[in-house]
Design a protein around this motif. Structure first.
Motif, PDB file in Angstrom:
ATOM      1  N   PHE A   1       0.734  -1.228  -0.104  1.00  0.00           N
ATOM      2  CA  PHE A   1      -0.078  -0.018  -0.065  1.00  0.00           C
ATOM      3  C   PHE A   1       0.891   1.166  -0.107  1.00  0.00           C
ATOM      4  O   PHE A   1       1.992   1.085   0.241  1.00  0.00           O
ATOM      5  N   GLU A   2       0.362   2.479  -0.479  1.00  0.00           N
ATOM      6  CA  GLU A   2       0.925   3.732  -0.439  1.00  0.00           C
ATOM      7  C   GLU A   2      -0.116   4.507  -0.118  1.00  0.00           C
ATOM      8  O   GLU A   2      -1.180   4.552  -0.816  1.00  0.00           O
ATOM      9  N   ASN A   3       0.258   5.603   0.873  1.00  0.00           N
ATOM     10  CA  ASN A   3      -0.929   6.614   1.488  1.00  0.00           C
ATOM     11  C   ASN A   3      -2.222   5.716   1.730  1.00  0.00           C
ATOM     12  O   ASN A   3      -3.415   6.384   1.385  1.00  0.00           O
ATOM     13  N   ASN A   4      -1.983   4.763   2.581  1.00  0.00           N
ATOM     14  CA  ASN A   4      -3.360   3.929   3.011  1.00  0.00           C
ATOM     15  C   ASN A   4      -4.078   3.393   1.886  1.00  0.00           C
ATOM     16  O   ASN A   4      -5.435   3.217   1.988  1.00  0.00           O
ATOM     17  N   LYS A   5      -3.621   3.395   0.620  1.00  0.00           N
ATOM     18  CA  LYS A   5      -4.334   2.806  -0.479  1.00  0.00           C
ATOM     19  C   LYS A   5      -3.651   1.648  -1.275  1.00  0.00           C
ATOM     20  O   LYS A   5      -2.298   1.757  -1.238  1.00  0.00           O
ATOM     21  N   PRO A   6      -4.056   0.717  -1.732  1.00  0.00           N
ATOM     22  CA  PRO A   6      -3.592  -0.566  -2.365  1.00  0.00           C
ATOM     23  C   PRO A   6      -2.984   0.122  -3.651  1.00  0.00           C
ATOM     24  O   PRO A   6      -3.125   0.884  -4.242  1.00  0.00           O
ATOM     25  N   LYS A   7      -1.475  -0.531  -3.707  1.00  0.00           N
ATOM     26  CA  LYS A   7      -0.697  -0.156  -4.896  1.00  0.00           C
ATOM     27  C   LYS A   7      -1.068  -0.979  -6.160  1.00  0.00           C
ATOM     28  O   LYS A   7      -0.919  -0.563  -7.206  1.00  0.00           O
TER      29      LYS A   7
END
Length: 151
Positions: free
Chosen positions: A139-145
Motif C-alpha cells: 500500500f501507499e498513502n493507505n491505498k492499495p498499490k
C-alpha cells in the motif's frame, strides 16, 4: 508475463495429485516429478539416489542430447524433486538416515512442498511466483498499490 505450457501442465498435474491424495514424496511415481512425468517412474533412472542433484550416466546422456520429459531437462527434474522434498521437510538425498517428516502425506507437509516447487518452477521459466500474493497487500498513502483482478 505469460506462463509456459510446461509450467501450466506441471501445476495442473500437481494440483490434481494434491487434491486426489495421489501425491507421496517417497514414491517415484507419486512424488512431484513423478506426477509431472504422468505418474511414470522413468525419471528415476536419471540419478542413483532419490533427491540427488547428481545425474548418473543415463541422466548425463539424456542431458547432453537435450532430451526433455514433459518440457523439463533431466537436471531440471532432479532440481524440482529436491526442492519438493526439502519443502516437505526432508533432507536430501534420501538415504536411510535422512531427516523425514513424521507424516509425509499430511496436507500441510505436501502444501509446503508444493509451494516451494511452484516457486521453483516459476523461477525456471523466469516469471514471478504465481502463488505470491504479497503484492496485493502493498500500500501507499493507505491505498492499495495494486488492484485485485481476476482473469
Amino acid at each position: 508475463m505469460k506462463s509456459s505450457e510446461r509450467l501450466e501442465q506441471a501445476i495442473k498435474k500437481l494440483y490434481v495429485a494434491f487434491h486426489n491424495d495421489t501425491l507421496h514424496p517417497e514414491c517415484c511415481k507419486s512424488c512431484a516429478v513423478g506426477n509431472i512425468c504422468d505418474t511414470s517412474e522413468s525419471w528415476k533412472y536419471l540419478t542413483d539416489t532419490h533427491g540427488s542433484l547428481e545425474l548418473n550416466y543415463i541422466g548425463t546422456v539424456h542431458q547432453r542430447f537435450g532430451r526433455k520429459m514433459n518440457g523439463y531437462a533431466p537436471k531440471e527434474l532432479l532440481q524440482i524433486e529436491a526442492v519438493f522434498l526439502e519443502g516437505c521437510g526432508y533432507s536430501v538425498p534420501l538415504i536411510r538416515n535422512s531427516k523425514r517428516p513424521e507424516n509425509p502425506t499430511d496436507k500441510e507437509v505436501l502444501f509446503n512442498g508444493l509451494s516451494a516447487t511452484v516457486a521453483f518452477l516459476c523461477q525456471l521459466d523466469g516469471i514471478s511466483n504465481v502463488m505470491d500474493y504479497s503484492k496485493l497487500f502493498e500500500f501507499e498513502n493507505n491505498k492499495p498499490k495494486h488492484e485485485l483482478t481476476f482473469a
